[in-house]
Scaffold this active site. Structure first.
Site, short mmCIF file in Angstrom:
data_model
loop_
_atom_site.label_atom_id
_atom_site.label_comp_id
_atom_site.label_asym_id
_atom_site.label_seq_id
_atom_site.Cartn_x
_atom_site.Cartn_y
_atom_site.Cartn_z
N THR A 104 -8.14 2.92 -4.71
CA THR A 104 -6.87 1.93 -4.50
C THR A 104 -7.46 1.42 -2.98
O THR A 104 -7.99 1.94 -2.22
CB THR A 104 -5.71 2.18 -4.97
OG1 THR A 104 -5.23 2.99 -3.76
CG2 THR A 104 -5.34 2.67 -6.14
N CYS A 105 -6.91 0.02 -2.96
CA CYS A 105 -7.02 -0.43 -1.54
C CYS A 105 -5.83 -0.10 -0.99
O CYS A 105 -5.07 -0.97 -0.07
CB CYS A 105 -7.14 -2.01 -1.62
SG CYS A 105 -8.63 -2.68 -2.36
N ASP A 106 -5.55 1.35 -0.69
CA ASP A 106 -4.54 1.65 0.00
C ASP A 106 -4.87 2.84 0.81
O ASP A 106 -5.62 3.85 0.30
CB ASP A 106 -3.24 2.23 -0.75
CG ASP A 106 -1.89 2.58 -0.23
OD1 ASP A 106 -2.05 3.02 0.98
OD2 ASP A 106 -0.98 2.22 -0.53
#
EC number: 4.1.1.17
Length: 416
Positions: free
Chosen positions: A354-356
């Protein structure tokens, strides 16, 4: 996928000694053979990744072992560990009881054939409407640790049995509960006395020593604290049930004592504090029953060299938000297998898709994986049957929740 005789190395800290796999907790016949049955299933079925596959034969094996070790205890499966209906149905067929935390878990168990009297509402944090729902469905045993909750139970589940949770030392747990739950033994005695005044049945005392408890001696602290509450009452007039909670481990990278060491400590501690007439016993295993039964299969998305000198970053299609939440703080360090095991290895940082920035699995615990790993290769997370699918997010960043496949290797063997 190759079958490794040696393990991929992992250490808790840079420069530390490698931890080797240890399977003393007992199993099918070991955590390794349990994982192999699942990996064979995954190899034959080739489902899309990421996914969790779980062998119901291993769940039966764990339940039978615990039943043999604690033959008089009521075994209440902690549904939160893995709420798959097929797991619950299997345990219903074995005669298990259930530890639930919400109306949703109550309804799940009832749909799979569990009797209402087999259900213990073990959450001390519940709305009045949730208590009323449980009572309407026939649930008659509730946990509490506060006066406000006790009043809610008395009003919405009149005449029910209650057990009071006490706070105990969680030392030895990989995921301790902190200060969120439990009262002191003295306050528990007051609450149980108040329960009787409110028309409830002051059934007993409970404690929980933290999940993935690696110290067998931890049960000494819990039983001793519970006995303190029991002693506040005249013999025959007070609580008569002792809920030992959960904490029995699955097999990760840290060595785990054999199940018999835990149960031996429990029996010795009960004799020490309660003599030859111990209270009625409950135990709430979750991780122990389903952890080693599951394998989470993921795919390597890409491998990137870190120009700062930290080695390679290996990005998987499974991360913190779709199955591997227990890697937070690197509390649980899973055993891993890859489709390139046997090749030379080197250190990696493992991360999710994810983009986290928090979706990093291991960067302080040093894992060494094959240097030949590349996008499209498979990586299996072993003993992942507990707290993976149940922790998976609904759709963070658009990634689907973790799909679960249940099968029964014993049936496959019989057909063969």
């Amino acid at each position: 996928m190759t079958d490794l005789s040696a393990t991929n190395a992992v250490t808790d800290r840079p420069g530390g000694a490698a931890i080797t796999d240890h399977f003393a907790i007992g199993g099918y016949s070991s955590a390794e053979s349990a994982s192999e049955s699942v990996r064979e299933y995954l190899d034959s079925q080739r489902p899309a990744t990421p996914c969790l596959a779980l062998d119901l034969a291993v769940v039966r094996d764990r339940y039978s072992r615990l039943r043999a070790e604690l033959p008089t205890a009521r075994i209440c499966y902690a549904v939160k560990a893995n709420p798959d209906p097929r797991v619950v149905a299997e345990l219903v067929s074995l005669g298990a009881s259930f530890d639930v935390a919400s109306p949703g878990e109550i309804d799940l168990c009832l749909r799979q054939g569990a009797a209402p009297e087999s259900i213990s509402y073990g959450n001390t944090i519940k709305k009045p409407a949730d208590v009323a729902h449980a009572h309407r469905k026939g649930v008659r045993l509730f946990a509490t640790d506060s006066a406000a909750d006790l009043e809610n139970i008395a009003e919405n589940a009149p005449g029910s049995g209650v057990f009071c949770r006490i706070a105990v030392d969680n030392t030895g747990s990989r995921t301790p509960f902190g200060r969120k739950f439990g009262s002191s033994p003295a306050d528990a005695a007051l609450l149980l006395g108040r329960a009787g005044d409110l028309g409830l049945d002051p059934r007993g005392v409970s404690f929980h020593l933290g999940s993935q408890q690696l110290s067998t001696e931890a049960w000494e602290h819990g039983v001793a604290a519970a006995a303190e509450t029991f002693r506040a009452f005249d013999p025959g007039s007070g609580p008569r049930m002792l809920n030992l909670g959960g904490g029995l481990p699955a097999t990760y990278t840290q060595p785990t004592p054999d199940l018999a060491e835990y149960t031996g400590t429990v029996r010795a501690t009960l004799r020490r504090h309660f003599g030859e007439q111990p209270p009625e016993l409950l135990v709430e295993p979750g991780r122990y029953l389903v952890g080693d039964a599951g394998v989470l299969r993921s795919e390597v998305v890409l491998v990137s060299e870190d120009t700062t000198g930290r080695g390679r970053w290996v990005y998987l299609d499974a991360g913190r938000y779709n199955g591997l939440a227990e890697t937070e703080g690197e509390a649980i360090t899973y055993r891993l297998r890859t489709s390139r095991d046997g090749d030379p290895v080197g250190p990696v940082v493992l991360a999710g898709p994810t983009c986290d920035g928090d979706d990093v699995l291991y960067q302080h615990t040093v894992y060494e994986l094959p240097t030949t790993l590349r996008g499209g290769d498979k990586l299996d997370v072993l003993s992942a049957g507990a707290y993976t699918a149940s922790y998976s997010s609904v759709c963070f960043n658009g990634f689907d929740p973790l799909t679960t496949y249940c099968f029964d290797s014993a049936e496959t063997t019989e057909r063969a």
